[in-house]
Design an enzyme around this catalytic site. Structure first.
Site, mmCIF file in Angstrom:
data_model
loop_
_atom_site.group_PDB
_atom_site.id
_atom_site.type_symbol
_atom_site.label_atom_id
_atom_site.label_comp_id
_atom_site.label_asym_id
_atom_site.label_seq_id
_atom_site.Cartn_x
_atom_site.Cartn_y
_atom_site.Cartn_z
ATOM 1 N N SER A 1 0.786 -1.237 0.000
ATOM 2 C CA SER A 1 0.000 0.000 0.000
ATOM 3 C C SER A 1 0.815 1.283 0.000
ATOM 4 O O SER A 1 0.234 2.364 -0.098
ATOM 5 C CB SER A 1 -0.963 -0.003 1.195
ATOM 6 O OG SER A 1 -2.005 -0.917 0.965
ATOM 7 N N ASN B 1 -9.186 -0.616 -0.246
ATOM 8 C CA ASN B 1 -8.402 -0.675 -1.472
ATOM 9 C C ASN B 1 -9.212 -0.228 -2.682
ATOM 10 O O ASN B 1 -8.650 0.234 -3.682
ATOM 11 C CB ASN B 1 -7.897 -2.106 -1.685
ATOM 12 C CG ASN B 1 -6.763 -2.443 -0.751
ATOM 13 O OD1 ASN B 1 -5.670 -1.933 -0.860
ATOM 14 N ND2 ASN B 1 -7.036 -3.325 0.208
#
Length: 421
Positions: free
Chosen positions: A128, A227
């Site tokens: 991430s 996400n």
């Protein structure tokens, strides 16, 4: 294998001290000359340790000014890496760049098959941390007046979302309320991963998976890490530029910053060059680690598929926070943080971590099958740190590795306080 090095960069060269110790042998110091040049479940990118509610927060005023930040606690960093390996990480690495001086630390192995020791310049999947890169590209497009942060996403991608109230800013700050499809995809770490490791998804297919589930909150009402938000960010980049996300990353960030170890290879499954292999910890206690190195990361793409190195991530965050990549006005927007919990706040694709010594650092965490990453820098970008471990789905390692932030930015005083208490 455990190694530590610290180098003072200069115009002509630098003297590097390196400590290499094999666990069964005594430690030895060597000196060399170095020429300088100018999740926990499945993806774990859901960052489950964070609270889901966010309230308005302003920047913490550091009790220690940037110029007074103490020297890194190298013994503390080494202790953290030793603990992470003892808790199940095959290998770990840390790099600290501090106003021209570089400290490098490694422990353990990069490859369980060959037993090659972890190296400071090994490449790895950053998970991430990719989100900051994606946010930077969109904010550059905002600087170019090609997108408005408070405009509805549907203005640029008509009909994509069922709610016209969801804005670009809400995507980048995780306040859209869109469900994180990876919660379902990786309900079981190994079987979920094996089902998608070689699959290739389109952005719209991933968004469709999210829209099958109810939203977590109304747009803008609360922080909820997803996400899905940064998959849509990638779709926006491609729609607005007429280029692939890969091309946008390369032309706008990788090449200008000379990031020689940073790649976006989707849907290729390999990491170019020398890299640390990544190992996924199964949900079943005692089951063998799964080599997760080769995968498309298509389930994440612009939310988590970048490959990099500690050197390149330090360069990236130093440049970003130093004002190289965005206008001052846009960087200020990126740093408009909303409180997540007592120690963390989130801006636009950027985290702020408030450390116990009163210093705040800025960057992102990353988790993808086989790898954990912490990459943070001071507000002015003059000291940056990247730490990585080649494991995932191991909460003990994830939490232990966070300790490098205190050692890197708070110095020995913090470790001494902890010892006394």
């Amino acid at each position: 294998m455990d190694s530590v090095s610290a180098g003072q960069r200069a115009v002509l060269g630098a003297v590097v001290l390196s400590l290499i110790a094999v666990p069964t042998q005594a430690s030895a110091w060597t000196t060399a000359t170095n020429k300088a040049t100018s999740t926990t479940r499945a993806t774990e990118a859901t960052e489950a340790t964070e609270a889901t509610e966010a309230t308005e927060a302003t920047d913490r005023v550091n009790s220690t000014t940037e110029g007074e930040i103490p020297a890194p606690d190298t013994a503390g960093v080494t202790a953290v890496l030793r603990s992470a390996v003892a808790q199940g990480a095959p290998g770990t690495l840390v790099r600290i760049d501090d106003r021209g001086r570089t400290y490098q630390f490694t422990r353990g192995i990069a490859d369980r098959g060959t037993h090659r020791a972890m190296a400071p310049d090994d490449r790895f999947r950053v998970g991430s941390v990719t989100k900051t890169f994606s946010a930077v590209v969109l904010l550059q497009l905002a600087d170019e007046h090609r997108i408005t942060l408070d405009a509805p996403v549907n203005r640029y991608l008509p009909g994509l979302l069922p709610d016209d109230r969801i804005t670009v800013r809400q995507l980048l700050s995780h306040r859209s309320g869109l469900y994180d499809y990876t919660n379902d995809m990786f309900a079981r770490s190994v079987s979920g991963f094996e089902a998608v490791r070689n699959k290739v998804f389109t952005y719209r297919q991933l968004v469709a998976l999210s829209l099958k589930r109810p939203r977590t909150n109304a747009p803008g009402a609360a922080y909820s890490y997803s996400n899905t938000n940064f998959v849509i960010a990638g779709l926006l980049v491609e729609e607005l530029t007429g280029q692939s996300v890969q091309t946008a990353y390369e032309n706008r960030i990788f090449k200008p910053l000379k990031l020689r170890d940073t790649f976006y290879v989707h849907p290729d499954t390999t990491i170019p060059g020398r890299s640390a292999r990544g190992y996924l910890t199964p949900d079943t206690t005692g089951a063998p680690l799964v080599d997760a190195t080769a995968q498309t990361v298509s389930w994440a793409q612009s939310a988590g598929a970048i490959i990099s190195s500690a050197r390149d991530l330090d360069t990236f965050y130093s440049a970003l926070l130093g004002g190289t990549l965005l206008s001052s006005a846009r960087l200020t927007e990126m740093e408009r943080f909303l409180r997540v919990n007592s120690t963390t706040a989130y801006g636009l694709g950027l985290r702020r971590r408030d450390l116990p010594c009163g210093i705040s650092v800025y960057g992102h965490t990353g988790a993808v099958q086989g790898y954990y990453t912490y990459s943070f820098a001071t507000k002015d970008g003059r000291r940056s740190l990247t730490a990585a471990a080649n494991t995932s789905n191991n909460a003990k390692v994830l939490n232990t590795l966070a300790g490098v932030l205190n050692s890197a930015f708070c110095g020995t005083s913090r470790r001494e306080q902890q010892t006394r208490s």
